[in-house]
Enzyme design. Structure first.
Site, PDB file in Angstrom:
ATOM      1  N   TRP A   1       0.879  -1.225   0.171  1.00 60.26           N
ATOM      2  CA  TRP A   1      -0.039  -0.044  -0.074  1.00 60.26           C
ATOM      3  C   TRP A   1       0.944   1.114   0.035  1.00 60.26           C
ATOM      4  CZ3 TRP A   1      -4.174  -1.430  -1.863  1.00 60.26           C
ATOM      5  CH2 TRP A   1      -4.781  -2.775  -1.500  1.00 60.26           C
TER       6      TRP A   1
ATOM      7  N   ASP B   1      -0.799   6.236   6.848  1.00 53.26           N
ATOM      8  CA  ASP B   1      -1.814   5.502   6.502  1.00 53.26           C
ATOM      9  C   ASP B   1      -2.144   4.561   7.548  1.00 53.26           C
ATOM     10  OD1 ASP B   1      -3.724   3.610   5.537  1.00 53.26           O
ATOM     11  OD2 ASP B   1      -2.388   3.345   3.671  1.00 53.26           O
TER      12      ASP B   1
ATOM     13  N   LYS C   1     -11.587  -2.311   8.922  1.00 54.65           N
ATOM     14  CA  LYS C   1     -10.442  -3.031   9.639  1.00 54.65           C
ATOM     15  C   LYS C   1     -10.995  -3.053  11.030  1.00 54.65           C
ATOM     16  CE  LYS C   1      -7.705  -3.465   5.931  1.00 54.65           C
ATOM     17  NZ  LYS C   1      -7.382  -4.794   5.325  1.00 54.65           N
TER      18      LYS C   1
END
Length: 354
Positions: free
Chosen positions: A100, A167, A191
């Protein structure tokens, strides 16, 4: 029977949140309307949005410190673009620790010079780089706090002469940090917060409005702040479930309480990985994630037997990502210690049978 859900995301959520959210699907606030069909401009939902944004700042200890909380759409992937669009004037730094962060870096290249301050890509991202130099002339430094695919997590965050952007999609609200060190924190809901569809963005307002380029309205943080996350129709249900999850976390005792539970879960599974000769961990020990434990079988001939055993134990979602194989046990906030113990018992049973 509810399965032990170790999926990496969308993932497990608290049972009491499911119950309240399911009732709201039928009738929200005794309105005679479903949460799925109410107007996002109605007072009922405006109250939800305001509470969700307020809870996010409260849990992170950022109330009254110049931060705004937003619930936006497009996932963390859109934030790869938005952070650069809003902050990158000339040069930004990226710590590349996984798939990511690698994608975030590529998106930012459209807006200016990108310095990859360090990377563990050559080792298939199985560790977090340390001791790297950070240029003094960056517009911001971008980090990814936890890497779901590889099971690594930043334990210490670097100091930089630039705003920190992070992030935190896969470990938001899971551990205590000095969140005031960060100028932007963003996290997909799927999540630790709620269903996919909403992205929490925490912004220190004074870093905005300093670039010269024009920004399209839908990608401009200042526009979304001025509209209270209502510039366009928000993902009503995802925001609502995120609010319920944050209520649940606050009732438990906040981040301090959940961090204690998360430590117990991670110690339990990593102890089994290290002591059981049939398994080996993927990530370097000092960088292991408390959210995602990645591991492999030493002898792949046991795979069919192990897979049958964990499925019979009503365990779900532990297959590893295709890029590294093996297994991945995601232990987000709502995962119980009992579920982790069930997986550990299966791993121990395999050793006794082998």
């Amino acid at each position: 029977m509810k399965k032990h859900n170790f999926s990496a995301g969308p993932c497990i959520l608290p049972q009491e949140v499911f119950k309240e959210a399911s009732q709201a699907v039928l009738d929200f606030n005794n309105s005679g309307l479903s949460i799925l069909e109410i107007s996002h401009r109605s007072k009922d939902f405006v109250d939800v949005m305001e509470e969700a944004r307020s809870l996010a700042l409260e849990l992170l200890g950022l109330e009254g410190k110049g931060y705004k909380a937003l619930f936006l759409q497009g996932g963390a992937s859109t934030q790869f673009l938005m952070t650069a669009y809003n902050l990158l004037q000339t040069k930004a730094g990226y710590l590349n620790t996984g798939a990511w962060s690698d994608k975030a870096l590529k998106e930012a290249k459209f807006f200016g010079e990108i310095v990859e301050v360090a990377s563990s890509k050559d080792s298939n991202f199985n560790f977090i780089p340390k001791g790297f130099d950070i240029p003094n002339d960056l517009d911001y430094l971008h980090l990814t706090s936890n890497n779901t695919i590889y099971g690594t997590q930043l334990k210490e965050f670097p100091s930089a002469n630039a705003p920190l952007v992070c992030d935190m999609s896969s470990d938001i609200f899971s551990r205590q940090l000095d969140f005031s060190k960060f100028s932007i924190i963003y996290a997909g809901a799927q999540k630790n917060m709620g269903p996919a569809g909403a992205t929490l963005v925490i912004i220190k307002e004074d870093i905005l409005g300093k670039i010269e380029r024009q920004i399209p309205s839908i990608l401009d943080y200042q526009v979304h702040i001025s509209k209270g996350s209502m510039f366009n129709t928000p993902p009503v249900y995802s925001v609502y479930v995120s609010m319920l999850t944050m209520r649940w976390l606050k009732k438990l005792g906040g981040i301090a309480a959940i961090e204690e539970l998360n430590e117990k879960k991670s110690k339990l599974i990593y102890s089994e990985i290290d002591l059981n000769p049939l398994f080996q961990g993927f990530a370097t020990k000092e960088d292991r994630s408390n959210m995602n434990a990645t591991f492999t079988l030493v002898n792949e001939d046991l795979k069919e037997t192990f897979d049958t055993m964990w499925k019979e134990a009503e365990i779900n979602g532990i297959n590893g990502h295709r890029s590294i194989g093996g297994y991945r046990a995601s232990m987000y906030n709502a995962m119980t210690l009992e579920s982790v113990a069930t997986l550990v018992d299966v791993m121990g049973d395999l050793e006794r049978k082998a």
